[in-house]
Design a protein around this motif. Structure first.
Motif, PDB file in Angstrom:
ATOM      1  N   ILE A  86       0.837  -1.202   0.000  1.00 49.19           N
ATOM      2  CA  ILE A  86       0.000   0.000   0.000  1.00 49.19           C
ATOM      3  C   ILE A  86       0.876   1.257   0.000  1.00 49.19           C
ATOM      4  O   ILE A  86       0.627   2.211  -0.738  1.00 49.19           O
ATOM      5  N   GLY A  87       1.928   1.234   0.831  1.00 49.46           N
ATOM      6  CA  GLY A  87       2.833   2.379   0.883  1.00 49.46           C
ATOM      7  C   GLY A  87       3.529   2.615  -0.442  1.00 49.46           C
ATOM      8  O   GLY A  87       3.639   3.768  -0.897  1.00 49.46           O
ATOM      9  N   ASN A  88       3.986   1.542  -1.077  1.00 50.30           N
ATOM     10  CA  ASN A  88       4.651   1.677  -2.379  1.00 50.30           C
ATOM     11  C   ASN A  88       3.689   2.197  -3.441  1.00 50.30           C
ATOM     12  O   ASN A  88       4.075   2.987  -4.311  1.00 50.30           O
ATOM     13  N   THR A  89       2.430   1.750  -3.374  1.00 53.06           N
ATOM     14  CA  THR A  89       1.430   2.198  -4.341  1.00 53.06           C
ATOM     15  C   THR A  89       1.161   3.697  -4.196  1.00 53.06           C
ATOM     16  O   THR A  89       1.074   4.430  -5.185  1.00 53.06           O
ATOM     17  N   LEU A  90       1.024   4.152  -2.951  1.00 53.66           N
ATOM     18  CA  LEU A  90       0.798   5.581  -2.710  1.00 53.66           C
ATOM     19  C   LEU A  90       2.004   6.397  -3.149  1.00 53.66           C
ATOM     20  O   LEU A  90       1.861   7.478  -3.739  1.00 53.66           O
ATOM     21  N   ILE A 134      11.610   2.733 -12.854  1.00 53.57           N
ATOM     22  CA  ILE A 134      10.169   2.582 -13.061  1.00 53.57           C
ATOM     23  C   ILE A 134       9.525   3.924 -13.368  1.00 53.57           C
ATOM     24  O   ILE A 134       8.705   4.046 -14.298  1.00 53.57           O
ATOM     25  N   TYR A 135       9.899   4.963 -12.613  1.00 53.72           N
ATOM     26  CA  TYR A 135       9.347   6.292 -12.880  1.00 53.72           C
ATOM     27  C   TYR A 135       9.742   6.779 -14.268  1.00 53.72           C
ATOM     28  O   TYR A 135       8.939   7.417 -14.963  1.00 53.72           O
ATOM     29  N   PHE A 183       4.169   5.588  -5.511  1.00 50.52           N
ATOM     30  CA  PHE A 183       4.179   5.615  -6.972  1.00 50.52           C
ATOM     31  C   PHE A 183       3.137   6.602  -7.498  1.00 50.52           C
ATOM     32  O   PHE A 183       3.400   7.352  -8.444  1.00 50.52           O
ATOM     33  N   THR A 184       1.947   6.595  -6.907  1.00 48.76           N
ATOM     34  CA  THR A 184       0.870   7.472  -7.376  1.00 48.76           C
ATOM     35  C   THR A 184       1.275   8.933  -7.304  1.00 48.76           C
ATOM     36  O   THR A 184       1.061   9.702  -8.248  1.00 48.76           O
ATOM     37  N   ILE A 185       1.876   9.341  -6.196  1.00 46.57           N
ATOM     38  CA  ILE A 185       2.255  10.745  -6.009  1.00 46.57           C
ATOM     39  C   ILE A 185       3.395  11.145  -6.945  1.00 46.57           C
ATOM     40  O   ILE A 185       3.296  12.124  -7.690  1.00 46.57           O
ATOM     41  N   ILE A 186       4.477  10.363  -6.919  1.00 46.11           N
ATOM     42  CA  ILE A 186       5.665  10.753  -7.685  1.00 46.11           C
ATOM     43  C   ILE A 186       5.433  10.617  -9.185  1.00 46.11           C
ATOM     44  O   ILE A 186       5.885  11.465  -9.969  1.00 46.11           O
ATOM     45  N   SER A 187       4.736   9.572  -9.611  1.00 43.60           N
ATOM     46  CA  SER A 187       4.511   9.383 -11.046  1.00 43.60           C
ATOM     47  C   SER A 187       3.687  10.522 -11.628  1.00 43.60           C
ATOM     48  O   SER A 187       3.896  10.925 -12.778  1.00 43.60           O
ATOM     49  N   PHE A 199      -7.265  10.963 -13.672  1.00 43.39           N
ATOM     50  CA  PHE A 199      -6.764   9.819 -14.428  1.00 43.39           C
ATOM     51  C   PHE A 199      -5.460   9.295 -13.824  1.00 43.39           C
ATOM     52  O   PHE A 199      -5.254   8.082 -13.717  1.00 43.39           O
ATOM     53  N   GLY A 200      -4.573  10.224 -13.435  1.00 42.85           N
ATOM     54  CA  GLY A 200      -3.282   9.823 -12.891  1.00 42.85           C
ATOM     55  C   GLY A 200      -3.404   9.101 -11.559  1.00 42.85           C
ATOM     56  O   GLY A 200      -2.729   8.094 -11.319  1.00 42.85           O
ATOM     57  N   ILE A 201      -4.269   9.607 -10.684  1.00 40.34           N
ATOM     58  CA  ILE A 201      -4.463   8.967  -9.377  1.00 40.34           C
ATOM     59  C   ILE A 201      -5.114   7.597  -9.547  1.00 40.34           C
ATOM     60  O   ILE A 201      -4.712   6.616  -8.910  1.00 40.34           O
ATOM     61  N   THR A 202      -6.119   7.533 -10.427  1.00 46.87           N
ATOM     62  CA  THR A 202      -6.776   6.251 -10.681  1.00 46.87           C
ATOM     63  C   THR A 202      -5.787   5.233 -11.235  1.00 46.87           C
ATOM     64  O   THR A 202      -5.752   4.069 -10.802  1.00 46.87           O
ATOM     65  N   TYR A 203      -4.969   5.670 -12.183  1.00 47.26           N
ATOM     66  CA  TYR A 203      -3.956   4.783 -12.772  1.00 47.26           C
ATOM     67  C   TYR A 203      -2.935   4.349 -11.722  1.00 47.26           C
ATOM     68  O   TYR A 203      -2.569   3.177 -11.634  1.00 47.26           O
TER      69      TYR A 203
END
Length: 212
Positions: free
Chosen positions: A58-62, A137-138, A64-68, A197-201
């Protein structure tokens, strides 16, 4: 209007409600034979008490969502503005941003490319070194997604009347002032669309990490 609404209910709303309902049961791949039973909050209790890797995920997903979103939205906005301002060769830039490519090859083939140009000193373990794997990855995600985000920004820029910029220039506004007081406020809709869209992705991301 009835057909799109019916399709929305069947293919989005109903599965979403069913997914929430199943989270309170012991449903699994064998439930067709053994049946499904209500277990209340047991699944959630197990996740947050016994499975530490899930919390890490969950932490990694959050993260990724913010930085991506940051590494895509800001460059995409700047590129869109430059293209809108009449940047030379903008057709070439658009083509480069949309060239189809196999994502794993971008990283796996990079060391080979560096060798070809006698730049082996820059070779890295792009996907096995924990110090740089997130950056890899980013980088791939930004390479793949900036063009899409840029397109939405370009659509928003095309809706801004040129008279607004002309009036701002007459008042002596420089580029950054026009960006702050004209472009960004008028792009609020496009920014919100890209954020949603970005947050959902980001919250659903799986494929790019798995493939790499």
């Amino acid at each position: 209007l009835i057909l799109p609404f019916a399709l929305y209910i069947i293919f989005f709303l109903l599965p979403s409600v069913m997914g929430v309902g199943y989270s309170f049961t012991d449903w699994n791949s064998r439930s067709v034979l053994n049946g499904t039973h209500f277990v209340g909050l047991q699944n959630f209790a197990e996740i947050f008490t016994s499975d530490k890797s899930y919390l890490s995920g969950i932490g990694n997903t959050l993260k990724f969502t913010i930085i991506s979103n940051i590494v895509k939205l800001i460059p995409a906005l700047l590129i869109a503005i430059m293209l809108q301002e009449g940047l030379k060769g903008k057709g070439l830039y658009r083509t480069l941003l949309y060239l189809p490519s196999i994502l794993p090859f971008v990283i796996i083939g990079l060391n080979t490319l560096l060798d070809a140009f006698h730049l082996g000193i820059f070779k890295q373990k792009w996907l096995s070194d924990l110090a740089i794997v997130w950056k890899s990855i980013y980088g791939v995600d930004a390479w793949r997604g900036i063009g899409y985000v840029m397109t939405i920004f370009l659509a928003g820029l095309n809706t801004i009347p040129k008279s607004y910029y002309e009036a701002a220039q007459i008042d002596g506004a420089n580029f950054w002032q026009r960006l702050r007081y004209v472009t960004l406020p008028m792009l609020s809709g496009a920014i919100m669309i890209n954020l949603v869209f970005g947050i959902t992705y980001g919250l659903k991301v799986f494929d790019i990490v798995y493939v790499l």
